[in-house]
Design an enzyme around this catalytic site. Structure first.
Site, PDB file in Angstrom:
ATOM      1  N   HIS A   1      -6.157   0.897   2.355  1.00 34.56           N
ATOM      2  CA  HIS A   1      -5.034   1.200   3.239  1.00 34.56           C
ATOM      3  C   HIS A   1      -4.719   2.699   3.277  1.00 34.56           C
ATOM      4  O   HIS A   1      -4.070   3.168   4.222  1.00 34.56           O
ATOM      5  CB  HIS A   1      -3.783   0.451   2.777  1.00 34.56           C
TER       6      HIS A   1
ATOM      7  N   GLU B   1      -4.517  -4.268   9.022  1.00 36.86           N
ATOM      8  CA  GLU B   1      -5.038  -5.211   8.038  1.00 36.86           C
ATOM      9  C   GLU B   1      -6.499  -5.616   8.267  1.00 36.86           C
ATOM     10  O   GLU B   1      -7.230  -5.856   7.315  1.00 36.86           O
ATOM     11  CB  GLU B   1      -4.150  -6.460   7.997  1.00 36.86           C
TER      12      GLU B   1
ATOM     13  N   TYR C   1      -5.780 -10.100   9.175  1.00 37.85           N
ATOM     14  CA  TYR C   1      -6.661  -9.626   8.103  1.00 37.85           C
ATOM     15  C   TYR C   1      -8.095 -10.105   8.349  1.00 37.85           C
ATOM     16  O   TYR C   1      -9.038  -9.309   8.368  1.00 37.85           O
ATOM     17  CB  TYR C   1      -6.212 -10.173   6.756  1.00 37.85           C
TER      18      TYR C   1
ATOM     19  N   GLU D   1       0.789  -1.215   0.000  1.00 37.47           N
ATOM     20  CA  GLU D   1       0.000   0.000   0.000  1.00 37.47           C
ATOM     21  C   GLU D   1       0.826   1.272   0.000  1.00 37.47           C
ATOM     22  O   GLU D   1       0.380   2.298   0.544  1.00 37.47           O
ATOM     23  CB  GLU D   1      -0.926  -0.012   1.208  1.00 37.47           C
TER      24      GLU D   1
ATOM     25  N   ASP E   1       8.038 -11.540  10.114  1.00 41.28           N
ATOM     26  CA  ASP E   1       7.890 -12.298   8.870  1.00 41.28           C
ATOM     27  C   ASP E   1       7.618 -13.772   9.146  1.00 41.28           C
ATOM     28  O   ASP E   1       6.954 -14.453   8.351  1.00 41.28           O
ATOM     29  CB  ASP E   1       9.150 -12.168   8.006  1.00 41.28           C
TER      30      ASP E   1
ATOM     31  N   HIS F   1      -8.193  -3.395  -1.731  1.00 42.20           N
ATOM     32  CA  HIS F   1      -7.532  -3.540  -0.432  1.00 42.20           C
ATOM     33  C   HIS F   1      -6.439  -2.484  -0.265  1.00 42.20           C
ATOM     34  O   HIS F   1      -6.372  -1.796   0.763  1.00 42.20           O
ATOM     35  CB  HIS F   1      -6.937  -4.945  -0.317  1.00 42.20           C
ATOM     36  N   GLU F   2      -5.584  -2.348  -1.274  1.00 42.82           N
ATOM     37  CA  GLU F   2      -4.480  -1.390  -1.151  1.00 42.82           C
ATOM     38  C   GLU F   2      -5.005   0.042  -1.111  1.00 42.82           C
ATOM     39  O   GLU F   2      -4.431   0.901  -0.427  1.00 42.82           O
ATOM     40  CB  GLU F   2      -3.489  -1.578  -2.299  1.00 42.82           C
TER      41      GLU F   2
END
Length: 617
Positions: free
Chosen positions: A291, A310, A375, A263, A367, A287-288
């Site tokens: 953001h 998210e 989400y 994003e 990560d 979605h982006e």
């Protein structure tokens, strides 16, 4: 004195950075960025200031007059990287000269043959969650929002895009074979939203606020796919208020980009796998775009509160989808999310902490625990709140929430305080404690489960398939009994699915068992050709089943997919499926990774190496 973020050395007793000026020289031959970062603090300060770095060679630190400043670069921490201590004496700004490593965790360098055009080299960055520190020294926490300027020195034929406004291209004073592209970001952003890409990049206009950028062979198809961007922006503004970033440009990345999208403000990065030709990938764009309000405008204070980014954005994405495509299509998006949530919670059976919305990631690499849970569980939590208070009231709350915390970084507790102040009796209606602080799916989650006639039919067919799968242990012949019933089911599926779009097939395939009899897999493949679908969601959903089932006929398609894309959403289930399957499948996973790892972004390489290491224990 204490760290303000479990993933940063930034100290609560130190002033935060408010602006960074960057001068970066991109060397495509050595795959090194040489640069100077000038950091301006929120106030003058004397004493040690802590900065985050990872694999940076620090050459010198100096003040505005060029006077050297003392610094110490400590040995690397396995997650945070190396602490850089800079000793200040009543300074409000100072500079650091540095070089990146060729293996910087945020940066991927591509040779011309690894690009779509094959003409020029390419480089791009991916800084979320804690990788900006591998490009330049900074307080690499979302709590430290910065504005920035950047001068990017590149070969003359190379074009640069950034998460910032483009100012100009100028000649260098050193060589006429290079130019400098200048950018400025005037709105304060968390460091993980710093982004650049440079290569054979062109663009097409698709709206008053949107250009689609890509390599020349890709740009027209990308412009067609995202032609509805302006309508999306308008729908989002109706929900959340004015768009604060001036432009909503999109860059379609090389196939090695590790995520569906990123994003970055003003310049969203997108995987090429969303270009299916049928505009079915626009959910990623929605979605982006969302953001731009939830994540970029209001940001989680640390990775412990990642759901604030998210969960809100996934909820917002689906509101945009509903406005554009209606409730039936929304139900299918919700069903995909619900399936994904259940699957991810099962994946974290041995680490249930990370099925909470508010997590504790002390000594944990973000990560390593990245998943769909923040989400999906976050999105369904917000849907649960909407049902409890009513949509008009919840929409009013959303706009007030965004207006109150715009350009701020907050934690879960700040959100909950704001929520319960707005709706004092909400805790009597919704089990906030279970949704936020407890593991798994909350007891009252049935209220938010998606429902629609189309969805019911898909799930009915998937259930019938599972009934056949559970009783077939050998091959299915064309005789009576199981064989006849199976072929009757296939004919029914073929008839009922004639009007299906990508989401229907994705739900059907993702609802099936991951391991099935290879004859059943073969019949599905022969009838529907899933392995050669142009829609990556359909292709990967079936190839994941093939990988888990040891269905060797699809091994070439799996190998091709693993060589073609670097999106972790696809890599992880395919590698995991192969490694949890037959000996032949495990060997295929090892063989392909040895050949293909150079095509993957460093973040993806590390994740897949972790899967391989785990499978050997």
């Amino acid at each position: 004195m204490a760290p303000i973020d479990p993933h940063s050395f930034t100290d609560s007793a130190h002033p935060l950075t408010k602006h960074i000026d960057l001068d970066l020289f991109l060397d495509f031959d050595t795959k090194i960025i040489t640069g100077t970062a000038t950091l301006t603090l929120e106030k003058q300060y004397s004493g040690e200031l802590y900065l985050d770095t990872r694999d940076l060679a620090i050459e010198k630190t100096f003040d505005a007059a060029g006077k050297p400043l003392q610094f110490v670069l400590e040995a690397p921490h396995p997650i945070k990287g190396s602490l850089l201590r800079v000793f200040l004496h009543d300074h409000a700004s100072f500079s650091v000269s540095f070089k990146t490593s060729p293996s910087a965790s945020a940066v991927q360098w591509l040779d011309p043959l690894q690009t779509a055009s094959g003409r020029l080299p390419y480089v791009f960055t991916q800084c979320q969650a804690i990788h900006a520190r591998s490009i330049f020294p900074c307080q690499d926490t979302p709590a430290a929002r910065i504005t920035y300027s950047a001068n990017i020195n590149v070969p003359r034929d190379i074009r640069v895009v950034m998460s910032a406004a483009h100012v100009e291209i100028s000649e260098t004073h050193i060589s006429d074979s290079r130019t400098v592209e200048k950018f400025v970001m005037e709105q304060p952003i968390p460091p993980y939203l710093f982004a650049l890409a440079a290569g054979d990049i062109v663009y097409e206009e698709v709206g008053p606020r949107t250009r689609v950028y890509a390599e020349p062979p890709v740009v027209k198809a990308a412009a067609h796919e995202f032609a509805g961007a302006e309508e999306m922006v308008k729908q989002a503004e109706a929900l959340f208020g004015p768009y604060d970033w001036e432009r909503f440009d999109l860059l379609v990345m090389p196939p090695s980009f590790p995520y569906g999208g990123m994003e970055n403000p003003r310049m969203v990065f997108l995987t090429p796998t969303v270009i299916a030709g049928d505009r079915s990938g626009v959910g990623v764009v929605a979605h982006e775009l969302a953001h731009s309000w939830t994540g970029n405008l209001i940001t989680n204070a640390s990775a412990d509160d990642f759901w604030l980014n998210e969960g809100f954005t996934t909820y917002a994405e689906r509101r945009i989808v509903e406005a554009l495509d209606g409730k039936e299509r929304l139900a299918l998006h919700l069903a995909i999310g619900w399936n994904g949530l259940q699957e991810e919670i099962q994946r974290f059976n041995d680490r249930p902490e990370f099925t909470k919305l508010k997590t504790n990631q002390e000594d944990v690499d973000p990560d390593d625990v990245y998943s769909r849970i923040p989400y999906e569980k976050g999105s369904f939590f917000l849907r649960r709140l909407e049902i409890a208070v009513g949509r008009p009231q919840f929409d009013g709350f959303l706009k007030k929430y965004i207006e109150t915390f715009r350009f701020k970084s907050i934690n879960t507790e700040t959100f909950l305080s704001f929520l319960t102040a707005e709706f004092p009796y909400l805790e009597q209606q919704v089990d906030l404690e279970s949704w936020i602080y407890k593991t798994g799916i909350p007891p009252d989650a049935d209220v938010v489960k998606p429902k629609s006639q189309i969805l019911e039919k898909i799930l009915e067919l998937a259930e019938e398939f599972q009934a056949h799968s559970s009783i077939v242990t050998g091959s299915v012949d064309d005789g009576i009994g199981v064989g006849a019933n199976w072929h009757h089911f296939l004919n029914t599926l073929k008839q009922d699915s004639q009007s299906w779009q990508a989401q229907e097939w994705q739900i059907f395939l993702e609802t099936l068992p991951k391991k099935i009899n290879v004859k059943l897999a073969d019949d599905l493949e022969n009838l529907f050709n899933f392995s050669i679908s142009t829609n990556w969601e359909i292709k990967i959903a079936f190839l994941t089943i093939a990988a888990n089932s040891g269905y060797q006929k699809c091994f070439p398609a799996i190998e091709s997919a693993l060589h073609t894309v670097g999106r972790m959403k696809y890599l992880k289930p395919l590698y995991s499926g192969l490694l949890d399957s037959t000996p032949e499948a495990k060997e295929l996973a090892k063989h392909v990774f040895a050949q293909a790892k150079g095509k993957y972004h460093p973040i993806a390489q590390t994740v897949i190496q972790g899967l391989l290491k785990k499978s050997n224990h």
